[in-house]
Structures are given as structure tokens and as C-alpha cells.
Design an enzyme around this catalytic site. Structure first.
Site, PDB file in Angstrom:
ATOM      1  N   HIS A  58      36.678 -46.239 -19.001  1.00  0.00           N
ATOM      2  CA  HIS A  58      37.081 -45.226 -19.972  1.00  0.00           C
ATOM      3  C   HIS A  58      38.125 -45.812 -20.929  1.00  0.00           C
ATOM      4  O   HIS A  58      39.029 -46.538 -20.497  1.00  0.00           O
ATOM      5  CB  HIS A  58      37.694 -44.014 -19.271  1.00  0.00           C
ATOM      6  CG  HIS A  58      36.753 -43.296 -18.361  1.00  0.00           C
ATOM      7  ND1 HIS A  58      35.987 -42.232 -18.779  1.00  0.00           N
ATOM      8  CD2 HIS A  58      36.456 -43.485 -17.057  1.00  0.00           C
ATOM      9  CE1 HIS A  58      35.261 -41.797 -17.766  1.00  0.00           C
ATOM     10  NE2 HIS A  58      35.525 -42.534 -16.710  1.00  0.00           N
ATOM     11  N   HIS A  63      31.346 -48.274 -15.586  1.00  0.00           N
ATOM     12  CA  HIS A  63      31.916 -48.095 -16.921  1.00  0.00           C
ATOM     13  C   HIS A  63      33.433 -48.130 -16.859  1.00  0.00           C
ATOM     14  O   HIS A  63      34.042 -47.986 -15.799  1.00  0.00           O
ATOM     15  CB  HIS A  63      31.452 -46.758 -17.529  1.00  0.00           C
ATOM     16  CG  HIS A  63      31.860 -45.570 -16.713  1.00  0.00           C
ATOM     17  ND1 HIS A  63      31.150 -45.142 -15.618  1.00  0.00           N
ATOM     18  CD2 HIS A  63      32.914 -44.721 -16.819  1.00  0.00           C
ATOM     19  CE1 HIS A  63      31.734 -44.083 -15.085  1.00  0.00           C
ATOM     20  NE2 HIS A  63      32.808 -43.813 -15.802  1.00  0.00           N
ATOM     21  N   ARG A 116      26.554 -42.861 -11.263  1.00  0.00           N
ATOM     22  CA  ARG A 116      26.997 -43.193 -12.609  1.00  0.00           C
ATOM     23  C   ARG A 116      26.935 -44.694 -12.821  1.00  0.00           C
ATOM     24  O   ARG A 116      27.316 -45.478 -11.964  1.00  0.00           O
ATOM     25  CB  ARG A 116      28.441 -42.729 -12.824  1.00  0.00           C
ATOM     26  CG  ARG A 116      28.561 -41.226 -12.947  1.00  0.00           C
ATOM     27  CD  ARG A 116      29.082 -40.804 -14.313  1.00  0.00           C
ATOM     28  NE  ARG A 116      28.447 -41.477 -15.416  1.00  0.00           N
ATOM     29  CZ  ARG A 116      29.094 -41.853 -16.528  1.00  0.00           C
ATOM     30  NH1 ARG A 116      30.390 -41.604 -16.644  1.00  0.00           N
ATOM     31  NH2 ARG A 116      28.448 -42.448 -17.507  1.00  0.00           N
ATOM     32  N   TYR A 170      37.915 -44.090  -7.594  1.00  0.00           N
ATOM     33  CA  TYR A 170      39.102 -43.885  -8.418  1.00  0.00           C
ATOM     34  C   TYR A 170      40.309 -43.641  -7.524  1.00  0.00           C
ATOM     35  O   TYR A 170      40.200 -43.037  -6.452  1.00  0.00           O
ATOM     36  CB  TYR A 170      38.932 -42.673  -9.336  1.00  0.00           C
ATOM     37  CG  TYR A 170      38.016 -42.882 -10.514  1.00  0.00           C
ATOM     38  CD1 TYR A 170      38.489 -43.461 -11.689  1.00  0.00           C
ATOM     39  CD2 TYR A 170      36.690 -42.472 -10.473  1.00  0.00           C
ATOM     40  CE1 TYR A 170      37.659 -43.631 -12.794  1.00  0.00           C
ATOM     41  CE2 TYR A 170      35.852 -42.649 -11.571  1.00  0.00           C
ATOM     42  CZ  TYR A 170      36.342 -43.224 -12.716  1.00  0.00           C
ATOM     43  OH  TYR A 170      35.521 -43.390 -13.796  1.00  0.00           O
ATOM     44  N   TYR A 180      29.294 -45.350  -9.036  1.00  0.00           N
ATOM     45  CA  TYR A 180      29.762 -44.416  -8.000  1.00  0.00           C
ATOM     46  C   TYR A 180      28.905 -43.156  -8.014  1.00  0.00           C
ATOM     47  O   TYR A 180      28.297 -42.801  -9.029  1.00  0.00           O
ATOM     48  CB  TYR A 180      31.242 -44.070  -8.189  1.00  0.00           C
ATOM     49  CG  TYR A 180      31.605 -43.435  -9.515  1.00  0.00           C
ATOM     50  CD1 TYR A 180      31.379 -42.092  -9.771  1.00  0.00           C
ATOM     51  CD2 TYR A 180      32.208 -44.200 -10.514  1.00  0.00           C
ATOM     52  CE1 TYR A 180      31.722 -41.517 -10.970  1.00  0.00           C
ATOM     53  CE2 TYR A 180      32.556 -43.636 -11.728  1.00  0.00           C
ATOM     54  CZ  TYR A 180      32.322 -42.296 -11.951  1.00  0.00           C
ATOM     55  OH  TYR A 180      32.665 -41.731 -13.153  1.00  0.00           O
TER      56      TYR A 180
END
Length: 265
Positions: free
Chosen positions: A186, A184, A181, A132, A171
Site C-alpha cells: 500500500h 501488494h 489477495r 499484517y 494472504y
């Protein structure tokens, strides 16, 4: 053979131990459901394999608040309207981002399948390396100077939305040793005002980490989990340009899309 934790910065439990906890909870849920119990369509507030779930929901009774006071401290569109260019995350910088270019499209509908037009839809995600653009994300994966990973759009007359972006990667996170994880995106949707908001996640079909991800598995009902997974749609793919995925968001009813608790990652 059980995994051995050799990372002093990671949580103590192994993936195998987390898997066993998930299996036990899901088995108990299926037994209760098959015996006539309630079908669970949302994630459990307290889901032990997801260690920080205890910290991610209110612990005291809720109180009514003045909506006008809340509006004073809520986000706003700003001094301009939402531009169509904000839905393309691949053109926000001077160069092209690295990774698989994709289009994610679908409709926002209510529980009766009626289109919800003019809906503000925001999205954010990790880059093609699973990182991120955020100061709290410090794991050793490269940042992409040409990819910020945020976009927004308004739904059209038929409730349709579309984003052009880069497919995110899985990640690591520190829920347990060697925790990862599932890839995906959000999504955030606002209602008629900024006090009406839901936040959810869209996943990609065939992800090998589904069974190992406590956040995804915190939804105990398989059908409800399946509604979070997009469908590959070749009609959305474009020749030598992008692959395409379709994912509808249902705001209400028994088939509604799961919405996560505030501040869930």
C-alpha cells in the site's frame, strides 16, 4: 468442477463463481469500450465480485467542508522531521526480518511527467508470511517480531523515492471461499496539505493470483491494471543483498496511477 465451501467462516460463493462474475463484467466493459465508450482508468465503486465495495464509498451527496476545520483532525508529521532511516523497514528492530529483502524505488510525477519533489510517501504491507502487524489480522500465519511493515519518506528533487523492505506474501480474506489477495504494498501520498491524499497499491510482476483477485480486477481496463504492477529492475538489485523493483506513481492525467477509496484494504 465447482469448489465446495466447507468453511463455515467463509463467504458462500466459490472462486469459480467469483471468476465468472469478473469475466462477465470485463466482457461487458470491453464491448462498450470497443463500441466507442469511455475507457475506465479507476476501480468501479460498486464491483459485485468485491463484495464489500458497496460499503466502501459515500452513499450520499458530498458537502463542502472548511479546510481549516479538517486540518484540526488530520494526521501530522509530529515533533520531528521524516528521518531517512524510516524508509528502511529492515532495520527498525533488534534483528533482521525474515523474507526476501527488496528495494522498491521510482518517481512521483504529474500528468506531464514533471517531478513532484518534497512529497510525503507512506507505505505499509504484510510480512513474508502474508500477515499484517494489526489486531484485526488474525489468520494463522506467523508474525515477525523484527518486521512491523510500515515506512515513510520524502521524494527527492527529481521526485524519486526508495524503500528497503521484505517482499510481502499473498494472504487470505473473506470475500468468498478460498479467497486470496495478490501480494501488494500500500502507498499513501499527500499533496500540499493533509486534506489532499491518495492511497493506492503496488503489485509484483507475474503474480499467479491476479486473475483471481476481485480488488485488482475491479479496475476493468487492463492497461490501467498494468500500471499498478512494478517492474523487476536488475540495476536496483545488489550483489548478495537484495532484489529490486521500479514503480512510478503518476498523480494526474490519462495515465495516472489508480487511487483507491478510503479504508480499502
Amino acid at each position: 468442477m465447482a469448489e465446495k465451501n466447507t468453511d463455515p467462516d467463509a463467504a458462500a460463493l466459490s472462486q469459480a463463481e467469483i471468476d465468472a462474475e469478473i469475466a462477465a463484467i470485463h466482457g461487458e466493459y470491453r464491448a462498450q469500450r470497443d463500441a466507442g465508450g469511455q475507457v475506465e482508468t479507476n476501480a468501479r465503486l460498486n464491483f459485485a465480485p468485491y463484495r464489500s465495495s458497496l460499503l466502501r464509498h459515500p452513499t450520499k451527496s458530498l458537502h463542502h467542508a472548511d479546510p481549516e476545520d479538517i486540518e484540526l483532525y488530520s494526521p501530522a508529521f509530529g515533533h520531528r522531521d521524516v528521518s531517512p532511516l524510516e524508509a528502511d523497514l529492515t532495520i527498525q528492530h533488534n534483528g533482521e526480518p525474515i523474507g526476501e529483502r527488496i528495494i522498491v524505488t521510482g518517481r512521483v510525477v504529474d500528468g506531464d511527467g514533471r517531478a513532484v519533489a518534497g512529497q510525503l510517501v507512506e507505505m505499509w504491507q504484510a510480512n513474508a508470511a502474508g500477515r499484517y502487524m494489526h489486531k484485526r489480522d488474525q489468520h494463522p500465519a506467523p508474525l515477525d517480531p523484527n518486521f512491523t511493515g510500515v515506512g515513510r519518506t520524502l521524494t527527492g528533487p527529481n521526485g524519486e523515492y526508495s524503500f528497503t523492505t521484505i517482499k510481502p506474501a499473498p494472504y487470505p480474506w473473506k470475500n468468498h471461499n478460498n479467497a486470496w489477495r495478490s501480494a501488494h504494498i500500500h502507498f499513501s501520498l499527500f499533496g500540499t496539505d493533509f486534506t489532499q491524499r491518495i492511497v493506492t497499491q503496488m503489485y509484483f510482476p507475474g503474480d499467479p493470483i491476479f486473475d483471481l483477485d476481485p480488488i485488482y480486477q475491479s479496475i476493468t481496463d487492463q492497461a490501467a491494471r498494468d500500471r499498478l504492477v512494478a517492474t523487476y529492475d536488475h540495476s536496483v538489485s545488489q550483489h548478495e543483498w537484495n532484489t529490486g523493483y521500479r514503480w512510478d506513481i503518476v498523480l494526474s492525467g490519462s495515465n495516472r496511477t489508480w487511487a483507491e477509496q478510503e479504508e480499502e484494504r
